[in-house]
Design an enzyme around this catalytic site. Structure first.
Site, PDB file in Angstrom:
ATOM      1  N   GLU A  16       0.771  -1.683  24.455  1.00  0.00           N
ATOM      2  CA  GLU A  16       1.352  -1.724  23.137  1.00  0.00           C
ATOM      3  C   GLU A  16       2.604  -0.645  22.846  1.00  0.00           C
ATOM      4  O   GLU A  16       2.301   0.522  23.117  1.00  0.00           O
ATOM      5  CB  GLU A  16       0.344  -1.603  21.951  1.00  0.00           C
ATOM      6  CG  GLU A  16      -0.695  -2.552  21.633  1.00  0.00           C
ATOM      7  CD  GLU A  16      -0.234  -3.692  21.130  1.00  0.00           C
ATOM      8  OE1 GLU A  16       0.965  -3.890  20.466  1.00  0.00           O
ATOM      9  OE2 GLU A  16      -0.776  -4.857  20.995  1.00  0.00           O
ATOM     10  N   HIS A  41       3.275 -10.666  26.250  1.00  0.00           N
ATOM     11  CA  HIS A  41       2.257 -11.515  25.449  1.00  0.00           C
ATOM     12  C   HIS A  41       2.993 -12.775  25.254  1.00  0.00           C
ATOM     13  O   HIS A  41       2.138 -13.890  25.394  1.00  0.00           O
ATOM     14  CB  HIS A  41       2.094 -10.814  24.446  1.00  0.00           C
ATOM     15  CG  HIS A  41       0.703 -11.199  23.744  1.00  0.00           C
ATOM     16  ND1 HIS A  41       0.273 -10.955  22.358  1.00  0.00           N
ATOM     17  CD2 HIS A  41      -0.134 -11.993  23.914  1.00  0.00           C
ATOM     18  CE1 HIS A  41      -0.646 -11.313  22.054  1.00  0.00           C
ATOM     19  NE2 HIS A  41      -1.312 -11.901  23.190  1.00  0.00           N
ATOM     20  N   TYR A  68       4.425  -5.659  21.406  1.00  0.00           N
ATOM     21  CA  TYR A  68       4.752  -4.850  20.416  1.00  0.00           C
ATOM     22  C   TYR A  68       3.703  -4.861  19.301  1.00  0.00           C
ATOM     23  O   TYR A  68       3.088  -5.661  19.094  1.00  0.00           O
ATOM     24  CB  TYR A  68       6.317  -4.876  19.936  1.00  0.00           C
ATOM     25  CG  TYR A  68       6.643  -6.176  19.187  1.00  0.00           C
ATOM     26  CD1 TYR A  68       5.850  -6.764  18.145  1.00  0.00           C
ATOM     27  CD2 TYR A  68       7.866  -7.075  19.739  1.00  0.00           C
ATOM     28  CE1 TYR A  68       6.407  -7.877  17.608  1.00  0.00           C
ATOM     29  CE2 TYR A  68       7.883  -8.087  19.211  1.00  0.00           C
ATOM     30  CZ  TYR A  68       7.333  -8.851  18.046  1.00  0.00           C
ATOM     31  OH  TYR A  68       7.590  -9.857  17.413  1.00  0.00           O
ATOM     32  N   THR A  69       3.842  -3.642  18.608  1.00  0.00           N
ATOM     33  CA  THR A  69       2.835  -3.702  17.692  1.00  0.00           C
ATOM     34  C   THR A  69       2.949  -4.139  16.213  1.00  0.00           C
ATOM     35  O   THR A  69       2.227  -4.413  15.154  1.00  0.00           O
ATOM     36  CB  THR A  69       2.451  -2.014  17.430  1.00  0.00           C
ATOM     37  OG1 THR A  69       3.356  -1.438  16.623  1.00  0.00           O
ATOM     38  CG2 THR A  69       1.893  -1.374  18.618  1.00  0.00           C
TER      39      THR A  69
END
Ligand SMILES: [Zn+2]
Length: 272
Positions: free
Chosen positions: A102, A150, A40-41
């Site tokens: 993302e 991630h 996620y950003t």
């Protein structure tokens, strides 16, 4: 005069370019892409776009929240800079061998007591992600289990895509392996009755799944973080890293002892 002529010929040869015959093709080849990493950003779409196109990090794809527009920011044949110091199944520094996706999502806010409040993913955003993943898995002929977070490949420093990312939806689409509920239930009751296994047992199974985890048999901070990453994915209701009967059951179902722990067997290409 002769030197000039030679030089002129060299320049001409250069202009013409090297002729390469591409009529033959090897059957022994595969995509360089081995995994897809989800992120996620931590911010909104305009800021995400700015960071991922002008900053020192990037991803192959960016998916907005509402509406879930898909951007391709890096060609799939090239490296995006999204993984950093990372490891999965014994492979390290995964920018070279992964695609990065993302998702626009703010992540979490922490309150005064240190509790994290996570932002959910809109259903339509995950629908779009699943469509994209299916295309990528087919294009790069990726086996099940090639999609990771991630937090899986860098559990000591990353928590994205976070506990509200719906991994179970990817499992329902056949994109990742998922433990069978009934099997987990049986083993959970067993562990609750006979007691929990020692720390080395968790470390061995986490390593079997692909995590980089200490193997010293101590339940240290680093091991707790890897356990927390595992829990975030498969048992997000509690992901403090503390071992319990359900975590042990999930690990036993997902990583049976019959599998060789640690690094995967080398592939044919690497064995040569
Ligand atoms: Zn990330």
């Amino acid at each position: 005069m002769k030197a000039i002529l030679v030089l002129a010929l060299l320049v001409l040869a250069g202009c013409g370019g090297l002729r390469i015959d591409t009529s033959q093709s090897s059957v022994a080849q595969s995509s360089r892409v081995q995994y897809i990493v989800l992120h996620y950003t931590s911010t909104d779409l305009p800021r995400s776009l700015e960071l991922l196109t002008r900053g020192e990090v990037s991803a192959h794809y960016l998916i907005g929240a509402e509406p879930p527009a898909v951007y391709r920011l890096v060609d799939e044949q090239r490296r995006a800079w999204h993984a950093g110091d990372s490891e999965w199944q014994g492979r390290t520094w995964l920018n070279a061998s992964t695609l990065g996706i993302e998702l626009v999502n703010p992540g979490y806010e922490e309150d005064a007591d240190g509790n994290r409040h996570w932002h959910p993913y809109p259903r339509a955003q995950i629908d779009v992600l699943i469509r994209l993943l299916k295309e990528l898995v087919a294009r790069h002929e990726l086996p099940p289990g090639s999609i990771v977070g991630h937090s899986d490949i860098a559990p000591q420093r990353k928590v994205d895509p976070g506990p509200l990312f719906p991994w179970y939806r990817l499992a329902a689409e056949g994109l990742i392996a998922w433990p069978d509920d009934a099997q987990v239930g049986i083993r959970q009751r067993l562990f609750a009755a006979v007691g929990l296994p020692p720390p080395a047992w968790y470390q061995q199974r986490l390593a079997t799944l692909g995590y980089r985890v200490p193997r010293h048999g101590e339940l240290d901070e680093a091991t707790l973080k890897v356990l927390a990453a595992f829990q975030m994915k498969y048992r997000p209701s509690r992901h403090d890293g503390v071992p319990d009967a359900e975590t042990a059951a999930l690990l036993q179902v997902l990583a049976p002892a019959a599998q060789v722990p640690g690094v995967e067997a080398p592939e044919a290409e690497e064995a040569m």
